[in-house]
Design an enzyme around this catalytic site. Structure first.
Site, mmCIF file in Angstrom:
data_model
loop_
_atom_site.group_PDB
_atom_site.id
_atom_site.type_symbol
_atom_site.label_atom_id
_atom_site.label_comp_id
_atom_site.label_asym_id
_atom_site.label_seq_id
_atom_site.Cartn_x
_atom_site.Cartn_y
_atom_site.Cartn_z
ATOM 1 N NE ARG A 1 18.326 10.711 6.650
ATOM 2 C CZ ARG A 1 17.636 11.041 5.818
ATOM 3 N NH1 ARG A 1 16.426 11.675 5.948
ATOM 4 N NH2 ARG A 1 18.042 11.008 4.485
ATOM 5 C CE1 TYR B 1 -15.690 16.215 17.595
ATOM 6 C CE2 TYR B 1 -14.311 16.558 15.565
ATOM 7 C CZ TYR B 1 -15.370 15.704 16.411
ATOM 8 O OH TYR B 1 -15.869 14.667 15.863
ATOM 9 C CG MET C 1 -10.918 11.726 10.139
ATOM 10 S SD MET C 1 -11.179 10.061 10.991
ATOM 11 C CE MET C 1 -10.634 9.896 12.722
ATOM 12 C CE LYS D 1 12.777 11.267 0.404
ATOM 13 N NZ LYS D 1 13.977 11.515 1.070
HETATM 14 C C1 LIG Z 1 14.639 12.670 0.327
HETATM 15 C C2 LIG Z 1 16.077 12.573 0.082
HETATM 16 C C3 LIG Z 1 16.442 13.163 -1.226
HETATM 17 C C4 LIG Z 1 15.604 14.399 -1.845
HETATM 18 O O1 LIG Z 1 15.574 15.640 -1.118
HETATM 19 P P1 LIG Z 1 14.950 16.819 -1.726
HETATM 20 O O2 LIG Z 1 15.324 17.870 -0.474
HETATM 21 O O3 LIG Z 1 13.549 16.325 -1.717
HETATM 22 O O4 LIG Z 1 15.399 17.229 -2.936
HETATM 23 C C5 LIG Z 1 17.802 13.048 -1.616
HETATM 24 N N1 LIG Z 1 18.657 12.224 -1.040
HETATM 25 C C6 LIG Z 1 18.257 11.543 0.020
HETATM 26 C C7 LIG Z 1 19.228 10.553 0.534
HETATM 27 C C8 LIG Z 1 16.961 11.639 0.587
HETATM 28 O O5 LIG Z 1 16.540 10.967 1.877
#
Ligand SMILES: *Cc1c(COP(=O)(O)O)cnc(C)c1O
Length: 377
Positions: A150, A272, A320, A51
């Site tokens: 979640r 800044y 930035m 992801k």
């Molecule tokens: C991001 C995520 C993972 C991977 O988690 P890591 O801690 O990076 O290994 C696995 N499962 C779900 C549902 C996630 O959102």
């Protein structure tokens, strides 16, 4: 000093490309990390979480390299990510969407053979309707909430789910999954509680494989491995468990280029807000990367970069597109326009940068952005 001049040359190259610096991604090290996880969890299988553009490292090159290492299950968060990745992987690679379906993308999802993780009755219904319309059996994964609140079917939907599934013969469940909230804290009691809850739920689905552990979970022991594990950060070289030595190999090196140097007297304000004031004569260098390149503003006046073994503190606020470092310790003339300094590498881990920035390695990685010159090794 020979090494330094090579670094300077490369720096001039990165600068010549009009980039703030060079991001090197060691795909061989990443493959070894994946293999290491696979070996730890065998006979369970390792999937990969790619992801957010594979945590910023490039979903396509990363996924292709992991496919060659034997990975066949790839998790993204959004439909669009799956759509981009689908044509880059062979047909036997399965792509799963962790956030599941949004109303309107179920048809494209079905047509492109992308598999949603169904988190609620609403999402299950969208998918079952798409299956009915397409006159095909559509694959899916079921996620259960075991204590993170979640994503996933909450407890109060689970009975209804069991009944509903019987009507939805056109949805084929490949496996069930859940996610650990505190897997990086090996002592947390939440891990055991979530495992118990998962076991309670999965007894109702005795024939389905189970996918549970993220990176931290892989290192919690065999009880957590189930049929499939879902590592992300560990594959990318981040530490899976807090407070213990990192067993993974580093994958990412980030160097940024110097764009200007100067000498200033005591009492000079830097950056800044003028929040930093020199107390003696200093030599400063301005780097051509800033918070728009994922170097958090929270590193202002507290983080550092490295030149060889020399730690060079960040002075004043991170801007930035630039930031200023104190290079008084570096022999005069060694650092000049186009030279590269290390932000992440042999002297400073992702976790070091994250700690200085008051965040986690995940956020550092995912924010690096696409302005750097990227080299895959
Ligand atoms: C991001 C995520 C993972 C991977 O988690 P890591 O801690 O990076 O290994 C696995 N499962 C779900 C549902 C996630 O959102």
């Amino acid at each position: 000093m020979g090494q330094l001049s090579i670094a300077a040359q490369d720096g001039i190259k990165a600068a010549a490309l009009g980039k703030p610096g060079r991001l090197t991604i060691d795909l061989s090290a990443m493959r070894r990390n994946y293999s290491k996880v696979s070996a730890i969890v065998r006979p369970a299988h390792a999937t990969a979480v790619v992801k957010a553009n594979a945590y910023g490292l490039g979903a396509i090159p990363v996924s292709r390299a992991l496919y060659e290492e034997g990975c066949r299950h790839f998790f993204v968060a959004q439909y669009e990510e799956a759509d981009d990745l689908r044509p880059a992987l062979p047909g036997d690679a399965q792509i799963f969407i962790l956030n599941g379906l949004q109303p309107g993308n179920e048809r494209a999802c079905a047509q492109n053979g992308i598999i949603p993780v169904l988190n609620s009755l609403d999402q299950l219904k969208l998918w079952a309707d798409a299956a009915r319309r397409s006159r095909h059996v559509l694959k899916a994964v079921l996620q259960f909430d075991t204590g993170m609140s979640r994503l996933g079917f909450p407890q109060n939907e689970q009975v209804l789910l069991a009944e509903t599934l019987q009507d939805y013969w056109n949805v084929e469940i490949l496996f069930v999954m859940s996610h650990l909230a505190s897997a990086d804290e090996s002592e947390s009691e939440q891990n055991g509680l979530q495992l118990e809850e998962l076991n309670r739920i999965t007894r109702k689905f005795p024939n389905l494989p189970i996918c549970f552990a993220n990176s931290g979970g892989v290192f919690l022991g065999e009880d957590y491995h189930a049929s499939l594990v879902r590592p992300g950060i560990a594959v990318y070289g981040g530490a899976p468990t807090a407070g213990t030595p990192n067993p993974m190999e580093p994958v990412v090196t980030l160097e940024v280029a110097v764009v200007q140097t100067r000498s200033v007297p005591a009492g000079t304000r830097v950056g800044y807000g003028g929040v930093h004031m020199t107390t003696s004569t200093r030599r400063l260098a301005t780097l051509g990367a800033g918070y728009a390149d994922g170097l958090p503003r929270s590193l202002s006046d507290r983080g550092a970069v490295y030149y060889g073994d020399l730690r060079l503190p960040i002075v004043g606020r991170v801007s930035m597109d630039s930031m200023t470092i104190d290079v008084t310790e570096v022999p005069e003339g060694a650092l000049r326009l186009g030279s590269l300094v290390e932000v992440v590498g042999p002297h400073q881990t992702l976790e070091d940068v994250a700690e200085a920035a008051n965040t986690i390695s995940y956020e550092i990685l995912t924010r690096l952005g696409d302005r750097y010159h990227r080299e895959y090794r």
